[in-house]
Motif scaffolding. Structure first.
Motif, short mmCIF file in Angstrom:
data_model
loop_
_atom_site.label_atom_id
_atom_site.label_comp_id
_atom_site.label_asym_id
_atom_site.label_seq_id
_atom_site.Cartn_x
_atom_site.Cartn_y
_atom_site.Cartn_z
N LYS A 172 1.88 -3.93 -4.66
CA LYS A 172 2.18 -3.27 -3.39
C LYS A 172 3.46 -3.77 -2.75
CE LYS A 172 0.18 -2.72 1.25
NZ LYS A 172 -1.00 -3.02 2.08
N GLU A 173 3.61 -5.09 -2.67
CA GLU A 173 4.77 -5.65 -1.97
C GLU A 173 6.06 -5.35 -2.72
OE1 GLU A 173 4.57 -6.82 1.06
OE2 GLU A 173 2.44 -6.32 0.94
N GLU A 218 13.25 12.65 -9.10
CA GLU A 218 11.88 12.47 -8.61
C GLU A 218 11.43 11.06 -8.95
OE1 GLU A 218 9.08 14.99 -10.64
OE2 GLU A 218 9.72 14.39 -12.64
N TRP A 219 10.61 10.49 -8.06
CA TRP A 219 10.03 9.17 -8.31
C TRP A 219 8.57 9.38 -8.65
CZ3 TRP A 219 8.94 4.79 -4.26
CH2 TRP A 219 8.65 3.59 -4.95
N LEU A 220 8.24 9.16 -9.90
CA LEU A 220 6.89 9.40 -10.39
C LEU A 220 6.17 8.06 -10.49
CD1 LEU A 220 6.23 11.83 -13.39
CD2 LEU A 220 4.67 10.02 -12.72
N ILE A 221 5.23 7.82 -9.58
CA ILE A 221 4.49 6.56 -9.55
C ILE A 221 3.12 6.78 -10.18
CG2 ILE A 221 3.54 4.73 -8.08
CD1 ILE A 221 5.53 5.63 -5.91
N VAL A 222 2.82 6.01 -11.22
CA VAL A 222 1.50 6.06 -11.84
C VAL A 222 0.80 4.75 -11.53
CG1 VAL A 222 0.18 6.31 -13.97
CG2 VAL A 222 2.30 7.60 -13.66
N ASP A 223 -0.19 4.83 -10.65
CA ASP A 223 -0.96 3.66 -10.21
C ASP A 223 -2.08 3.43 -11.22
OD1 ASP A 223 -2.54 1.79 -8.94
OD2 ASP A 223 -2.40 2.74 -6.98
N ASP A 224 -2.00 2.31 -11.94
CA ASP A 224 -2.93 2.03 -13.04
C ASP A 224 -4.17 1.30 -12.55
OD1 ASP A 224 -3.61 2.20 -15.76
OD2 ASP A 224 -2.83 0.19 -16.17
N GLY A 225 -4.80 1.85 -11.48
CA GLY A 225 -6.06 1.29 -11.00
C GLY A 225 -5.92 0.19 -9.98
N SER A 226 -4.85 0.17 -9.18
CA SER A 226 -4.64 -0.89 -8.18
C SER A 226 -5.74 -0.90 -7.14
CB SER A 226 -3.28 -0.70 -7.47
OG SER A 226 -2.21 -0.80 -8.37
N ASN A 227 -6.04 -2.10 -6.64
CA ASN A 227 -7.03 -2.24 -5.55
C ASN A 227 -6.46 -3.07 -4.40
OD1 ASN A 227 -7.05 -4.83 -6.61
ND2 ASN A 227 -9.05 -4.61 -7.61
N ASP A 228 -5.13 -3.08 -4.28
CA ASP A 228 -4.47 -3.89 -3.25
C ASP A 228 -3.90 -3.04 -2.11
OD1 ASP A 228 -2.43 -2.64 -4.59
OD2 ASP A 228 -1.12 -4.40 -4.67
N GLY A 229 -4.30 -1.78 -2.04
CA GLY A 229 -3.78 -0.91 -0.99
C GLY A 229 -2.50 -0.19 -1.36
N THR A 230 -2.17 -0.15 -2.64
CA THR A 230 -0.97 0.55 -3.08
C THR A 230 -1.00 2.01 -2.64
OG1 THR A 230 -0.55 -0.89 -4.98
CG2 THR A 230 0.30 1.34 -5.12
N ASN A 231 -2.16 2.64 -2.75
CA ASN A 231 -2.27 4.06 -2.39
C ASN A 231 -1.92 4.30 -0.91
OD1 ASN A 231 -4.60 2.67 -1.65
ND2 ASN A 231 -5.87 4.50 -1.71
N GLU A 232 -2.33 3.39 -0.03
CA GLU A 232 -2.02 3.54 1.39
C GLU A 232 -0.51 3.38 1.64
OE1 GLU A 232 -4.11 4.51 3.67
OE2 GLU A 232 -5.71 4.60 2.17
N LEU A 233 0.09 2.43 0.92
CA LEU A 233 1.53 2.23 1.06
C LEU A 233 2.29 3.48 0.63
CD1 LEU A 233 3.96 0.29 1.54
CD2 LEU A 233 3.82 -0.27 -0.89
N VAL A 234 1.90 4.07 -0.50
CA VAL A 234 2.60 5.26 -0.98
C VAL A 234 2.41 6.43 -0.02
CG1 VAL A 234 2.79 6.92 -2.87
CG2 VAL A 234 2.46 4.50 -3.38
#
Length: 292
Positions: free
Chosen positions: A13-14, A32-48
């Motif tokens: 996330k940081e 385009e910025w293509l972000i593939v979140d590989d199962g993060s549980n640190d709040g990455t989705n909220e940051l994005v």
């Protein structure tokens, strides 16, 4: 759209904040910025989500079950819409002029239809080149030749024509979440060449808990992919010593994969050197098994 910049991320996330700023500062904006979140549980989705609200970049965000970088990479290739494809890890950045410089060189060589893409220099945050520079300021060669013929060392930044790299997805194995990217790059170089330039474009800030920091254990935990890599190295032009050592290592990873000796031999692309290197490979296996 000219570029797809793909970032695989897992609990980074940081670091994504820094990369986000870097991409905003690009002098060339058509990407385009293509972000593939590989199962993060640190709040990455909220940051994005916050990134998306700002509407400063064309961001596509995908969350998937943790499966390793190679699966995230294959997923990104399916989604990519840009003409050119770049993988920028969460601890990477680009110089502000990075995309512009890439386009300048590719425009210069646009008539060379045998190019799969371009490689360029990576640096540490202090500006020092990672490894060594290329022997020429502009070199056309394969990825294998760059490291094994010209003796270049260290990580390098890479960009590929999307239509080409889509033909070379990463192999995946059940129970394994890593395979060296060199497997794909070597497959590409058996069909295409790359343009390599001595331009500092990419900045890498290696993390203590990143892939590089624990690389040897990572390979031992994912031996099937590594056995495949060394088996396919047999397609390259190697000296006697290189081929001997390569097949010893291939044997070692076959043992870690629990492949039978018969299976390993039948599938080997250099059967004579498999036999010659098997004793050394057995010693390697015993040593790594003890330490691992």
């Amino acid at each position: 759209m000219k570029f797809t910049i793909f970032t695989p991320t897992y609990n980074r996330k940081e670091l994504l904040k820094k990369l986000y700023v870097s991409l905003q500062n690009q002098t060339f904006k058509d990407f385009e910025w293509l972000i593939v979140d590989d199962g993060s549980n640190d709040g990455t989705n909220e940051l994005v989500k916050d990134f998306l609200k700002e509407k400063k970049l064309d961001i596509k965000y995908f969350f998937k079950e943790n499966g390793g970088k190679q699966r995230a990479y294959n997923f990104a290739l399916e989604k990519a819409q840009g003409e050119l494809f770049i993988c920028l890890d969460s601890d990477d950045e680009y110089k502000n002029y990075g995309l512009e410089i890439i386009l300048k060189y590719l425009k210069k060589y646009e008539n060379n239809k045998n190019l799969a893409g371009m490689g360029y220099l990576s640096t540490y945050p202090n500006g020092k080149i990672i490894g060594s520079a290329f022997p020429k300021d502009e070199l056309i060669a394969t990825q294998f030749e760059v490291y094994n013929k010209y003796g270049v060392t260290g990580d390098k930044g890479l960009v590929f024509f999307t239509k080409i790299i889509k033909k070379f997805p990463f192999p995946v194995f059940d129970g394994e979440k890593f395979i060296t990217e060199a497997v794909v790059y070597n497959r590409i170089c058996r069909n295409y060449k790359m343009l390599y330039v001595n331009e500092k474009i990419e900045v890498k800030d290696y993390q203590k808990d990143g892939l590089t920091a624990k690389y040897n254990n990572l390979l031992l935990k994912n031996p099937k992919g590594q056995a495949l890599y060394h088996n396919e190295i047999n397609f390259e032009k190697l000296s006697f010593k290189q081929r001997f050592l390569n097949n010893a290592v291939y044997y070692k990873f076959c043992r870690f994969s629990n492949y039978s000796c018969l299976k390993s031999f039948k599938e080997c692309n250099s059967k004579l050197f498999f036999v010659l290197g098997s004793f050394l490979g057995f010693i390697m296996w015993l040593k790594d098994k003890k330490n691992f």
